[in-house]
Design an enzyme around this catalytic site. Structure first.
Site, mmCIF file in Angstrom:
data_model
loop_
_atom_site.group_PDB
_atom_site.id
_atom_site.type_symbol
_atom_site.label_atom_id
_atom_site.label_comp_id
_atom_site.label_asym_id
_atom_site.label_seq_id
_atom_site.Cartn_x
_atom_site.Cartn_y
_atom_site.Cartn_z
ATOM 1 N N GLU A 8 -2.560 -21.006 -45.507
ATOM 2 C CA GLU A 8 -1.309 -21.139 -44.665
ATOM 3 C C GLU A 8 -1.129 -19.876 -43.675
ATOM 4 O O GLU A 8 -1.977 -18.914 -43.952
ATOM 5 C CB GLU A 8 0.069 -21.035 -45.404
ATOM 6 C CG GLU A 8 0.283 -22.284 -46.196
ATOM 7 C CD GLU A 8 1.065 -21.842 -47.445
ATOM 8 O OE1 GLU A 8 2.503 -21.579 -47.006
ATOM 9 O OE2 GLU A 8 1.045 -21.919 -48.715
ATOM 10 N N LYS A 10 0.461 -16.557 -42.148
ATOM 11 C CA LYS A 10 1.368 -15.555 -42.579
ATOM 12 C C LYS A 10 2.372 -15.311 -41.381
ATOM 13 O O LYS A 10 1.562 -14.622 -40.322
ATOM 14 C CB LYS A 10 0.479 -14.406 -43.010
ATOM 15 C CG LYS A 10 1.491 -13.285 -43.875
ATOM 16 C CD LYS A 10 0.413 -12.316 -44.576
ATOM 17 C CE LYS A 10 1.308 -11.122 -45.236
ATOM 18 N NZ LYS A 10 2.275 -10.616 -44.569
ATOM 19 N N ASP A 12 4.975 -13.714 -39.053
ATOM 20 C CA ASP A 12 5.432 -12.092 -39.110
ATOM 21 C C ASP A 12 7.038 -12.134 -38.848
ATOM 22 O O ASP A 12 7.548 -12.287 -37.581
ATOM 23 C CB ASP A 12 4.852 -11.422 -37.922
ATOM 24 C CG ASP A 12 5.008 -9.974 -37.838
ATOM 25 O OD1 ASP A 12 5.307 -9.376 -38.896
ATOM 26 O OD2 ASP A 12 4.721 -9.146 -36.945
ATOM 27 N N ARG A 31 13.843 -11.206 -49.228
ATOM 28 C CA ARG A 31 13.090 -10.942 -50.210
ATOM 29 C C ARG A 31 12.241 -9.661 -49.678
ATOM 30 O O ARG A 31 11.164 -9.687 -49.237
ATOM 31 C CB ARG A 31 12.297 -12.073 -50.667
ATOM 32 C CG ARG A 31 13.034 -13.195 -51.416
ATOM 33 C CD ARG A 31 12.455 -14.519 -51.627
ATOM 34 N NE ARG A 31 10.773 -13.845 -51.851
ATOM 35 C CZ ARG A 31 10.300 -13.696 -53.285
ATOM 36 N NH1 ARG A 31 11.376 -13.827 -54.263
ATOM 37 N NH2 ARG A 31 9.201 -13.543 -53.699
ATOM 38 N N GLU A 67 9.791 -17.942 -44.459
ATOM 39 C CA GLU A 67 9.692 -16.905 -43.723
ATOM 40 C C GLU A 67 10.638 -17.260 -42.241
ATOM 41 O O GLU A 67 10.257 -18.081 -41.539
ATOM 42 C CB GLU A 67 8.094 -16.662 -43.268
ATOM 43 C CG GLU A 67 7.975 -15.299 -42.567
ATOM 44 C CD GLU A 67 7.933 -14.190 -43.472
ATOM 45 O OE1 GLU A 67 7.883 -14.292 -44.868
ATOM 46 O OE2 GLU A 67 7.617 -13.124 -43.175
ATOM 47 N N TYR A 119 7.716 -21.746 -47.287
ATOM 48 C CA TYR A 119 6.150 -21.731 -47.984
ATOM 49 C C TYR A 119 5.934 -21.750 -49.742
ATOM 50 O O TYR A 119 5.184 -21.686 -49.905
ATOM 51 C CB TYR A 119 5.558 -20.305 -47.517
ATOM 52 C CG TYR A 119 6.289 -18.897 -47.933
ATOM 53 C CD1 TYR A 119 6.153 -18.563 -49.224
ATOM 54 C CD2 TYR A 119 6.804 -18.300 -47.000
ATOM 55 C CE1 TYR A 119 6.885 -17.514 -49.584
ATOM 56 C CE2 TYR A 119 7.766 -17.070 -47.462
ATOM 57 C CZ TYR A 119 7.585 -16.796 -48.793
ATOM 58 O OH TYR A 119 8.009 -15.449 -49.038
ATOM 59 N N LYS A 183 -3.945 -19.569 -51.162
ATOM 60 C CA LYS A 183 -3.320 -19.826 -52.400
ATOM 61 C C LYS A 183 -4.100 -20.841 -53.240
ATOM 62 O O LYS A 183 -4.661 -21.848 -52.622
ATOM 63 C CB LYS A 183 -1.777 -20.372 -52.377
ATOM 64 C CG LYS A 183 -0.987 -19.461 -51.528
ATOM 65 C CD LYS A 183 0.668 -20.092 -51.610
ATOM 66 C CE LYS A 183 1.328 -18.892 -50.663
ATOM 67 N NZ LYS A 183 2.588 -19.748 -50.123
ATOM 68 N N LYS A 207 -5.480 -10.268 -43.641
ATOM 69 C CA LYS A 207 -4.703 -9.859 -42.496
ATOM 70 C C LYS A 207 -5.489 -9.990 -41.253
ATOM 71 O O LYS A 207 -6.553 -9.192 -41.269
ATOM 72 C CB LYS A 207 -4.067 -8.318 -42.811
ATOM 73 C CG LYS A 207 -2.679 -8.610 -43.351
ATOM 74 C CD LYS A 207 -1.831 -7.149 -43.251
ATOM 75 C CE LYS A 207 -0.500 -7.594 -43.352
ATOM 76 N NZ LYS A 207 0.481 -6.464 -42.809
ATOM 77 N N CYS A 301 -2.526 20.232 -8.571
ATOM 78 C CA CYS A 301 -3.405 19.413 -9.221
ATOM 79 C C CYS A 301 -4.053 20.203 -10.468
ATOM 80 O O CYS A 301 -4.423 21.304 -10.236
ATOM 81 C CB CYS A 301 -4.565 19.234 -8.164
ATOM 82 S SG CYS A 301 -5.898 18.421 -8.802
ATOM 83 N N CYS A 304 -7.835 21.295 -8.992
ATOM 84 C CA CYS A 304 -8.264 22.417 -8.092
ATOM 85 C C CYS A 304 -7.011 23.332 -7.888
ATOM 86 O O CYS A 304 -6.940 24.088 -6.719
ATOM 87 C CB CYS A 304 -8.679 21.520 -6.759
ATOM 88 S SG CYS A 304 -7.247 20.642 -6.133
ATOM 89 N N CYS A 319 -2.794 14.858 -5.252
ATOM 90 C CA CYS A 319 -3.560 16.087 -5.121
ATOM 91 C C CYS A 319 -3.695 16.195 -3.451
ATOM 92 O O CYS A 319 -4.159 15.221 -2.712
ATOM 93 C CB CYS A 319 -4.746 16.296 -5.743
ATOM 94 S SG CYS A 319 -5.714 17.621 -4.991
ATOM 95 N N CYS A 324 -10.895 17.941 -3.069
ATOM 96 C CA CYS A 324 -10.660 18.404 -4.795
ATOM 97 C C CYS A 324 -12.023 17.529 -5.246
ATOM 98 O O CYS A 324 -12.390 16.470 -5.130
ATOM 99 C CB CYS A 324 -9.416 17.369 -5.068
ATOM 100 S SG CYS A 324 -9.169 17.421 -6.833
#
Ligand code: ZN
Length: 563
Positions: A8, A10, A12, A31, A67, A119, A183, A207, A301, A304, A319, A324
């Protein structure tokens, strides 16, 4: 004994446990670490996808774990509204969901459209079914919406396939995931596997690399670009992000540092999306301890020491020194780049040495370099020196389009270089063009016309071009850039996304441009077509939401062959 696995996504978000007594929702709590956390009962009741009453057959005591998350599309919309109202915004959907679920005012929670994917399913302390897979069917029957992205797998190969497939789809999902949970499907075996003090032994999480991370800002350093622009770069304490160690992030300009209210020593949230270099999203002000120091944007700068000027109304500080060394080095590298004169072996270390030793001041000086001179530079073997000279010699044949690109005329990137090369055929024709003539070219605007005109009026540039010609550089158009334009493509904007079977991205882009179209990296209302290969991600979603025409590879091919 035989057993299989359930894989399944996961999600976030935040784990919650919902308790039903005789089919009626009576309690809801977060939880944290598998333990019961905050009571969020009044808030979970406002979540549309959580049934207040179960619909099918249910035991007296039912516990549904799931979730809670906020869809990306909802997050973007509400965050934008909050920003407009001057309210606090959130860094990501997870923080938003978490903050929302702990809101005291349930009507606010209701307005924020949280969602849930269940889940797990328990009756009392034990599982309701002999397989985990059956729980999903029960959840569906009882009014829950389960995540369709799940798989029953017989072996590790099938698991690996699912994990890989979902990683590819990750960006196109309307919710954020951080991995896959695997699982053991047979719940009796789950009991035998048992649990450690922290987690069950019958479930493991795979992950995916994180796309965001927090780390500390150690310093801000200034890079001086080709145009003399002073660009601040965040130097970070190294942190793992999306599978790579990140120690730098872009800060764009002075205003961005002010907007972030960034201090040296701050903890920051950084994000990486696509191939873009990481961005600093926000400062974590709660982690400040008073040792952070203010950052003062330089007035000179750093290369220079000439005065650095930020013109009124502009975001960029530059600059003021035309010679330069940072500008010269960057211009040489730009000229030698693959898309320009393609001089392999002329890298930044060598260019730095050549410029610092006074051996090159302009791109024309490259063609006066001698093998012995380069070989005399520290630790440069004669063999590699003569190889480099050979590469420089080869670059003389690149043709007008690449030369124009490499000369770094303001506003003239790859596309305008191609248009100008096609139109004028030789550098003399282009150098003699008036602003009016340039402006009259379809697709060339006044700003580009003025910039091109000014470039060729500048005596310094004239001298460089004269020397390039004397060195034998080809200043006419190259044969293949003179291809015919195709009405299907001419003036149209294309975005490529996903993986094409018969072309690489570069090949497809070249075809489009050769036929008179242009290729853009992001989808907007101005996009004419999105060409979507397999595993197309968020660009495809965006194209669909904007009503931009989407072509598959076959349709694209058909378009090429029919004019
Ligand atoms: Zn400078």
């Amino acid at each position: 004994r035989k057993f299989d696995y359930v894989a399944e996504l996961k999600i976030d978000g935040l784990s919650v446990a919902l308790h039903y007594e005789n089919g009626v929702l009576v309690a809801g709590a977060t939880r944290g670490d598998g333990q019961t956390g905050d009571d969020v009962f009044s808030n979970v009741k406002t979540i549309r996808t959580i049934p207040l009453r179960l619909k099918g057959n249910f035991p007296a005591h039912t516990e549904v774990r799931g979730e809670v998350f906020m869809a990306r599309s909802v997050f973007e919309k509400i965050n934008a509204e909050l920003e407009m109202q001057g309210e606090k915004t959130y860094a990501n959907p997870r923080n938003f969901a978490s903050g929302t679920l702990r809101q005291l005012d349930s009507s606010i929670v209701a307005s924020r459209k949280l969602d849930i994917f269940p889940y797990d399913l328990l009756s009392g302390a034990s599982k309701m079914f002999s397989t985990h897979w059956e729980s999903f069917l029960w959840l569906e029957e009882n009014g829950f919406t389960t995540n369709p992205n799940r798989a029953l797998c017989k072996n590790f190969d099938e698991l690996a396939e699912f994990i890989e497939k979902m990683q590819g789809l990750r960006d196109s999902l309307d919710y954020e995931i951080d991995g896959v949970v695997v699982k053991v499907n047979q719940t009796l075996l789950q009991d035998e596997f048992g649990a450690t003090s922290k987690a069950p032994r019958w479930a493991i999480a795979y992950k995916y690399p994180a796309m965001q991370a927090t780390t500390q800002l150690e310093a801000i350093n200034i890079q001086v670009g080709r145009t003399g622009s002073l660009t601040p770069v965040a130097y970070l304490k190294p942190v793992l992000l999306a599978g790579t160690t990140v120690s730098r992030a872009s800060l764009h300009n002075e205003d961005e540092i002010k907007r972030l209210n960034l201090k040296i020593g701050d903890w920051v949230l950084i994000e990486k999306s696509g191939e873009i270099i990481p961005q600093v999203l926000q400062v974590i002000e709660s982690k400040r301890n008073g040792t952070e120091t203010d950052y003062e944007f330089p007035k000179t700068c750093p290369v220079c020491n000439f005065e650095a000027i930020r013109p009124e109304g502009e975001a960029v500080t530059r600059c003021s020194n035309p010679d330069c060394p940072a500008k010269i080095k960057a211009r040489i590298l730009y000229f030698a780049a693959r898309k320009a004169m393609d001089i392999e072996g002329l890298g930044d270390v060598l260019v730095e040495t050549l410029v610092d030793n006074g051996m090159i001041k302009t791109v024309a000086d490259l063609y006066d370099l001698k093998v012995e001179k380069i070989a005399n530079l520290e630790r440069k073997a004669e063999k590699s020196a003569s190889k480099l000279i050979e590469q420089i010699e080869n670059s003389k044949q690149r043709g007008l389009q690449r030369l124009l690109y490499g000369l770094d005329i303001r506003h003239v990137g790859e596309r305008y270089a191609k248009i100008l090369a096609r139109h004028y055929k030789t550098i003399e024709n282009l150098a003699n063009a008036t602003v009016e003539e340039l402006d009259a070219i379809h697709e060339i605007g006044l700003a580009v016309a003025v910039s091109v005109f000014n470039f060729f009026q500048n005596p310094h540039n004239q001298a460089v071009i004269e020397r390039l010609k004397l060195a034998g550089i080809k200043t006419e158009i190259d044969g293949d850039t003179n291809a015919q334009t195709n009405e299907n493509f001419n003036g149209k904007t294309f975005v490529l996304t996903g993986k094409l079977e018969q072309f690489t991205r570069d090949e497809a882009a070249k075809i489009i441009e050769d036929l008179g179209g242009r290729v853009s990296s992001s989808v907007s209302k101005k996009t004419d077509y999105v060409i979507a290969g397999s595993d197309a991600g968020s660009k495809l979603t965006k194209a669909e939401s904007l009503g931009v025409k989407v072509l598959n590879e076959d349709e694209f091919k058909e378009m090429i062959t029919t004019a």
